[in-house]
Scaffold this active site. Structure first.
Site, PDB file in Angstrom:
ATOM      1  CB  THR A  79      -0.917   0.042   1.231  1.00 38.27           C
ATOM      2  OG1 THR A  79      -0.118   0.036   2.424  1.00 38.27           O
ATOM      3  CG2 THR A  79      -1.886  -1.129   1.235  1.00 38.27           C
ATOM      4  CG  ASN A 134       0.608   3.537   4.130  1.00 40.57           C
ATOM      5  OD1 ASN A 134      -0.250   2.900   3.529  1.00 40.57           O
ATOM      6  ND2 ASN A 134       1.533   2.967   4.883  1.00 40.57           N
ATOM      7  CD  GLU A 193      -2.902   1.122   5.897  1.00 37.24           C
ATOM      8  OE1 GLU A 193      -1.773   0.708   6.205  1.00 37.24           O
ATOM      9  OE2 GLU A 193      -3.960   0.585   6.270  1.00 37.24           O
TER      10      GLU A 193
END
Length: 310
Positions: free
Chosen positions: A208, A210, A256
């Site tokens: 991910t 962020n 995320e």
């Protein structure tokens, strides 16, 4: 588009300035009606179209609770430029500016400073100390000081009054399709990619990107969204979780985003995320296996939604 960040930067008034003024938070479809009218008037009169706004938003200065903004100043500038406006004057807003009378604002800033000959405002606009400069006041000023005043009526889309306050409520409720109908585009969050806990790629198998979010900003409803991700001029599909990671006991608000078909190192780089659809609320899972299974379902739904959006 030429941008001024103070009136002093406007070295001389225009011969024919067609002006619109407002906070323009979100630059929604109602605001776009104002820009369309002022650009059209400028083109027909051979003048210059000018938008006047304030930074920070007046309620950030005057209200103890402040205000949660739909768009950053950066976004506002981009969107006003996209509307075809020639010049943008961003007036620094402080207590001194708040104490300026409506008549002084008209005389000193709009007429003497900009050379205004035409003014376009929204139906509910008011300027000056105590919001004394109503649309009726402006019409009287126009008659006395030889500038035209056009008041643009309320604008409705999808049966709803298009207003910044309505859009804030919809964003907070996660109703992104309704938000798009009033903004004329997807609601977008943006920021620089932060280092996270590395659980996405290592523990879960879904890396991910962020973005840190602030509680005082306008934050969408917590949960999982279908998203479009804009990075380095290219667009990708994705799913984003906005919240606190309850499964892992986190207490930091973060977005995320798992970006489809993407594996570049983008730490510290700017990212823009369009929120298309709220899929589900954030929740705590009993096991990692349960969480991974749900992420796989979210990704499958996101692909279907993105295919329809194309």
């Amino acid at each position: 588009m030429k941008i001024y960040t103070s009136l002093e930067q406007v070295t001389s008034p225009h011969e024919r300035a067609c002006v619109t003024i407002g906070n323009f938070d979100g630059v929604h479809l109602g605001h776009q009606q104002l820009f369309s009218r002022v650009v059209n008037r400028a083109q027909h009169s051979g003048g210059v179209s000018v938008a006047v706004t304030f930074d920070p938003h007046p309620l950030k200065v005057l209200s103890p609770k402040g205000i949660r903004l739909i768009s950053t100043t950066e976004q506002k500038i981009e969107l006003i430029e996209r509307a075809g406006v020639d010049e943008l004057l961003i007036i620094p807003f402080n207590r001194e500016m708040a104490a300026t009378s409506a008549e002084d604002f008209v005389d000193r800033i709009l007429l003497k400073g900009l050379g205004m000959t035409n003014l376009v405002v929204g139906y509910d606009y008011a300027m000056g100390k105590g919001r004394a400069g109503s649309t009726e006041f402006l019409r009287r000023q126009g008659l006395a000081k030889s500038f035209s005043v056009e008041v643009v009526p309320a604008f409705y889309a999808q049966g709803k009054l298009v207003s910044s306050s309505t859009i804030r409520e919809l964003v907070s409720a996660g109703r992104m399709r309704d938000v798009r109908g009033l903004l004329g585009r997807y609601y977008q969050i943006r920021g620089e990619v932060q280092y996270g806990r590395q659980r996405g790629s290592g523990l879960l198998g879904f890396p991910t990107a962020n973005l840190r979010l602030l509680e005082e900003d306008l934050c969408p409803k917590r949960g999982v969204y279908v998203t479009q991700v804009i990075y380095d001029g290219k667009q990708y599909g994705g799913v984003s979780n906005i919240g606190y990671n309850p499964t892992f006991g986190e207490n930091i608000l973060v977005a995320e985003t798992h970006i489809f078909d993407f594996n570049d190192d983008i730490y510290g780089r700017p990212l823009r995320i369009n929120l298309l659809r709220h899929l589900r609320d954030e929740c705590k899972f009993r096991t990692l296996e349960d969480l991974i299974a749900q992420i796989e379902k979210d990704i499958a739904v996101a692909h279907r939604v993105l295919a329809r959006e194309k």
